[in-house]
Design a protein around this motif. Structure first.
Motif, PDB file in Angstrom:
ATOM      1  N   LEU A 192      55.503  39.971  43.292  1.00 19.66           N
ATOM      2  CA  LEU A 192      55.457  41.139  42.363  1.00 19.66           C
ATOM      3  C   LEU A 192      54.813  42.237  43.253  1.00 19.66           C
ATOM      4  O   LEU A 192      55.529  43.516  43.310  1.00 19.66           O
ATOM      5  CB  LEU A 192      54.807  41.367  41.199  1.00 19.66           C
ATOM      6  N   ALA A 193      53.990  42.066  43.914  1.00 15.97           N
ATOM      7  CA  ALA A 193      53.325  43.050  45.030  1.00 15.97           C
ATOM      8  C   ALA A 193      54.217  43.554  46.179  1.00 15.97           C
ATOM      9  O   ALA A 193      54.612  44.702  46.500  1.00 15.97           O
ATOM     10  CB  ALA A 193      52.110  42.639  45.611  1.00 15.97           C
ATOM     11  N   VAL A 194      54.882  42.445  46.753  1.00 15.37           N
ATOM     12  CA  VAL A 194      55.931  42.856  47.684  1.00 15.37           C
ATOM     13  C   VAL A 194      57.022  43.614  47.086  1.00 15.37           C
ATOM     14  O   VAL A 194      57.769  44.534  47.551  1.00 15.37           O
ATOM     15  CB  VAL A 194      56.279  41.515  48.303  1.00 15.37           C
ATOM     16  N   ALA A 195      57.597  43.098  45.866  1.00 13.36           N
ATOM     17  CA  ALA A 195      58.727  43.981  45.450  1.00 13.36           C
ATOM     18  C   ALA A 195      58.357  45.320  44.876  1.00 13.36           C
ATOM     19  O   ALA A 195      59.143  46.223  45.116  1.00 13.36           O
ATOM     20  CB  ALA A 195      59.278  43.081  43.934  1.00 13.36           C
ATOM     21  N   ALA A 196      57.179  45.530  44.371  1.00 11.48           N
ATOM     22  CA  ALA A 196      56.745  46.963  44.223  1.00 11.48           C
ATOM     23  C   ALA A 196      56.593  47.783  45.263  1.00 11.48           C
ATOM     24  O   ALA A 196      56.818  48.946  45.346  1.00 11.48           O
ATOM     25  CB  ALA A 196      55.366  46.637  43.453  1.00 11.48           C
ATOM     26  N   TYR A 197      56.108  47.191  46.597  1.00 17.06           N
ATOM     27  CA  TYR A 197      56.121  47.857  47.750  1.00 17.06           C
ATOM     28  C   TYR A 197      57.343  48.173  48.103  1.00 17.06           C
ATOM     29  O   TYR A 197      57.671  49.450  48.605  1.00 17.06           O
ATOM     30  CB  TYR A 197      55.325  46.921  48.741  1.00 17.06           C
ATOM     31  N   ALA A 198      58.432  47.548  48.111  1.00 15.86           N
ATOM     32  CA  ALA A 198      59.880  47.614  48.542  1.00 15.86           C
ATOM     33  C   ALA A 198      60.214  48.805  47.497  1.00 15.86           C
ATOM     34  O   ALA A 198      61.118  49.680  47.959  1.00 15.86           O
ATOM     35  CB  ALA A 198      60.674  46.714  48.453  1.00 15.86           C
ATOM     36  N   LEU A 199      60.056  48.801  46.169  1.00 19.04           N
ATOM     37  CA  LEU A 199      60.563  49.811  45.217  1.00 19.04           C
ATOM     38  C   LEU A 199      59.990  51.063  45.498  1.00 19.04           C
ATOM     39  O   LEU A 199      60.485  52.075  45.459  1.00 19.04           O
ATOM     40  CB  LEU A 199      60.212  49.258  43.803  1.00 19.04           C
ATOM     41  N   SER A 200      58.614  51.244  45.932  1.00 18.06           N
ATOM     42  CA  SER A 200      58.162  52.433  45.768  1.00 18.06           C
ATOM     43  C   SER A 200      58.324  53.137  47.224  1.00 18.06           C
ATOM     44  O   SER A 200      58.538  54.387  47.443  1.00 18.06           O
ATOM     45  CB  SER A 200      56.482  52.371  45.927  1.00 18.06           C
ATOM     46  N   HIS A 201      58.918  52.136  48.329  1.00 22.88           N
ATOM     47  CA  HIS A 201      59.468  52.924  49.429  1.00 22.88           C
ATOM     48  C   HIS A 201      61.015  53.199  49.515  1.00 22.88           C
ATOM     49  O   HIS A 201      61.637  53.752  50.430  1.00 22.88           O
ATOM     50  CB  HIS A 201      58.985  52.235  50.673  1.00 22.88           C
ATOM     51  N   GLY A 202      61.848  52.711  48.432  1.00 24.00           N
ATOM     52  CA  GLY A 202      63.010  52.743  48.507  1.00 24.00           C
ATOM     53  C   GLY A 202      63.509  53.934  47.555  1.00 24.00           C
ATOM     54  O   GLY A 202      64.790  54.251  47.331  1.00 24.00           O
ATOM     55  N   THR A 203      62.560  54.703  47.060  1.00 20.80           N
ATOM     56  CA  THR A 203      63.014  56.109  46.526  1.00 20.80           C
ATOM     57  C   THR A 203      62.150  57.042  46.717  1.00 20.80           C
ATOM     58  O   THR A 203      60.879  56.991  47.168  1.00 20.80           O
ATOM     59  CB  THR A 203      62.770  55.921  44.736  1.00 20.80           C
ATOM     60  N   ARG A 204      62.629  58.518  46.262  1.00 23.07           N
ATOM     61  CA  ARG A 204      61.963  59.679  46.585  1.00 23.07           C
ATOM     62  C   ARG A 204      61.196  60.344  45.114  1.00 23.07           C
ATOM     63  O   ARG A 204      60.473  61.134  45.211  1.00 23.07           O
ATOM     64  CB  ARG A 204      62.726  60.735  47.292  1.00 23.07           C
ATOM     65  N   ASP A 205      61.544  59.486  44.238  1.00 24.11           N
ATOM     66  CA  ASP A 205      60.865  60.005  42.861  1.00 24.11           C
ATOM     67  C   ASP A 205      59.500  59.570  42.715  1.00 24.11           C
ATOM     68  O   ASP A 205      59.163  58.380  42.824  1.00 24.11           O
ATOM     69  CB  ASP A 205      61.812  59.383  41.755  1.00 24.11           C
ATOM     70  N   PRO A 206      58.680  60.552  42.604  1.00 24.64           N
ATOM     71  CA  PRO A 206      57.303  60.360  42.644  1.00 24.64           C
ATOM     72  C   PRO A 206      56.825  59.628  41.231  1.00 24.64           C
ATOM     73  O   PRO A 206      55.998  58.636  41.312  1.00 24.64           O
ATOM     74  CB  PRO A 206      56.513  61.726  42.466  1.00 24.64           C
ATOM     75  N   LEU A 207      57.476  59.768  40.257  1.00 23.41           N
ATOM     76  CA  LEU A 207      57.071  58.953  38.870  1.00 23.41           C
ATOM     77  C   LEU A 207      57.592  57.423  39.025  1.00 23.41           C
ATOM     78  O   LEU A 207      56.906  56.588  38.694  1.00 23.41           O
ATOM     79  CB  LEU A 207      58.192  59.453  37.781  1.00 23.41           C
ATOM     80  N   VAL A 208      58.642  57.001  39.716  1.00 26.66           N
ATOM     81  CA  VAL A 208      59.130  55.474  40.218  1.00 26.66           C
ATOM     82  C   VAL A 208      57.957  54.950  41.076  1.00 26.66           C
ATOM     83  O   VAL A 208      57.733  53.997  41.117  1.00 26.66           O
ATOM     84  CB  VAL A 208      60.476  55.583  40.487  1.00 26.66           C
ATOM     85  N   GLN A 209      57.762  55.914  42.206  1.00 24.68           N
ATOM     86  CA  GLN A 209      56.710  55.475  43.169  1.00 24.68           C
ATOM     87  C   GLN A 209      55.434  55.284  42.384  1.00 24.68           C
ATOM     88  O   GLN A 209      54.732  53.897  42.714  1.00 24.68           O
ATOM     89  CB  GLN A 209      56.458  56.647  44.126  1.00 24.68           C
ATOM     90  N   ARG A 210      54.812  55.917  41.407  1.00 27.57           N
ATOM     91  CA  ARG A 210      53.482  55.770  40.879  1.00 27.57           C
ATOM     92  C   ARG A 210      53.861  54.399  40.136  1.00 27.57           C
ATOM     93  O   ARG A 210      52.587  53.725  40.055  1.00 27.57           O
ATOM     94  CB  ARG A 210      53.475  57.053  40.045  1.00 27.57           C
ATOM     95  N   ASP A 211      54.839  54.313  39.186  1.00 27.78           N
ATOM     96  CA  ASP A 211      55.021  52.896  38.578  1.00 27.78           C
ATOM     97  C   ASP A 211      54.956  51.707  39.506  1.00 27.78           C
ATOM     98  O   ASP A 211      54.597  50.716  39.177  1.00 27.78           O
ATOM     99  CB  ASP A 211      56.286  53.043  37.823  1.00 27.78           C
ATOM    100  N   ALA A 212      55.567  51.999  40.475  1.00 28.46           N
ATOM    101  CA  ALA A 212      55.820  50.742  41.725  1.00 28.46           C
ATOM    102  C   ALA A 212      54.346  50.656  42.030  1.00 28.46           C
ATOM    103  O   ALA A 212      53.817  49.401  42.230  1.00 28.46           O
ATOM    104  CB  ALA A 212      56.683  51.094  42.694  1.00 28.46           C
ATOM    105  N   ILE A 213      53.440  51.496  42.270  1.00 22.91           N
ATOM    106  CA  ILE A 213      52.131  51.481  42.848  1.00 22.91           C
ATOM    107  C   ILE A 213      51.385  50.636  41.732  1.00 22.91           C
ATOM    108  O   ILE A 213      50.522  49.663  42.143  1.00 22.91           O
ATOM    109  CB  ILE A 213      51.641  52.687  43.440  1.00 22.91           C
TER     110      ILE A 213
END
Length: 152
Positions: free
Chosen positions: A75-96
Motif C-alpha cells: 500500500l505504501a509503494v502504491a500510494a507513492y506511485a499514485l502521488s507522483h503520477g498526478t499533479r492534482d494536489p487533492l489526489v496527492q494528499r490522499d495518496a500521502i
C-alpha cells in the motif's frame, strides 16, 4: 509411547547385579536420577500451563502479522506511485495519507509477526533455563552431601 514418557524398555545398567558392578550401579542410579529430573521437568511444564506452540491461534496471529506487513508495504509503494503520477494536489494528499496508513500497517504487522515468531522460542528457552538451573542446584546439593559424608 507419548513424547512425555521417559521410561525405557531396556533394563538399566545398575539392575544387573551387585558386587563387582558397583560403577554400573552408580550409573544406573545416575540414570534414574536424570529420569526423575526429566519427570519433574514435565510436571513443572504442565503446572506452568504453557500453551502448545502448535495451537492455531498463535499461527493465525503469525500469518496475520506477515500479511499485514506485506499489505502495508504494498500500500505504501502504491500510494507513492499514485502521488507522483498526478499533479492534482487533492489526489496527492490522499495518496500521502494512504502511504502513511500503509507504513503504519507495515510497522504494526512487523511487531505482531516478531512477537508471535519469538514467543514460542523464548517460552521454551525459559523452560529449558529453568530446568538447567534446577539440575545445577541438584548437582550442587549432591556435592554438598558428598562433602558431608567424607568428613569424619
Amino acid at each position: 509411547m507419548s513424547p512425555t514418557d521417559t521410561t525405557s524398555a531396556e533394563p538399566s545398567r545398575g539392575a544387573r547385579g551387585t558386587g563387582e558392578n558397583a560403577p554400573d550401579e552408580a550409573r544406573g542410579e545416575e540414570a534414574r536420577g536424570a529420569q526423575a529430573r526429566a519427570d519433574r521437568f514435565v510436571r513443572e511444564l504442565a503446572e506452568l500451563k504453557i500453551p502448545d506452540p502448535a495451537a492455531g491461534r498463535s499461527a493465525l496471529w503469525l500469518r496475520l502479522g506477515a500479511l499485514l506487513m506485506a499489505a502495508g508495504a504494498a500500500l505504501a509503494v502504491a500510494a507513492y506511485a499514485l502521488s507522483h503520477g498526478t499533479r492534482d494536489p487533492l489526489v496527492q494528499r490522499d495518496a500521502i495519507t494512504l502511504g502513511l496508513g500503509g507504513v503504519t500497517a507495515a510497522v504494526a504487522g512487523s511487531a505482531v509477526f516478531l512477537r508471535y515468531s519469538l514467543t514460542g522460542f523464548l517460552r521454551f528457552w525459559m523452560a529449558r533455563q529453568s530446568y538447567d538451573i534446577a539440575q545445577l542446584a541438584d548437582r550442587l546439593l549432591d556435592r554438598e552431601k558428598e562433602k558431608e559424608d567424607v568428613r569424619p
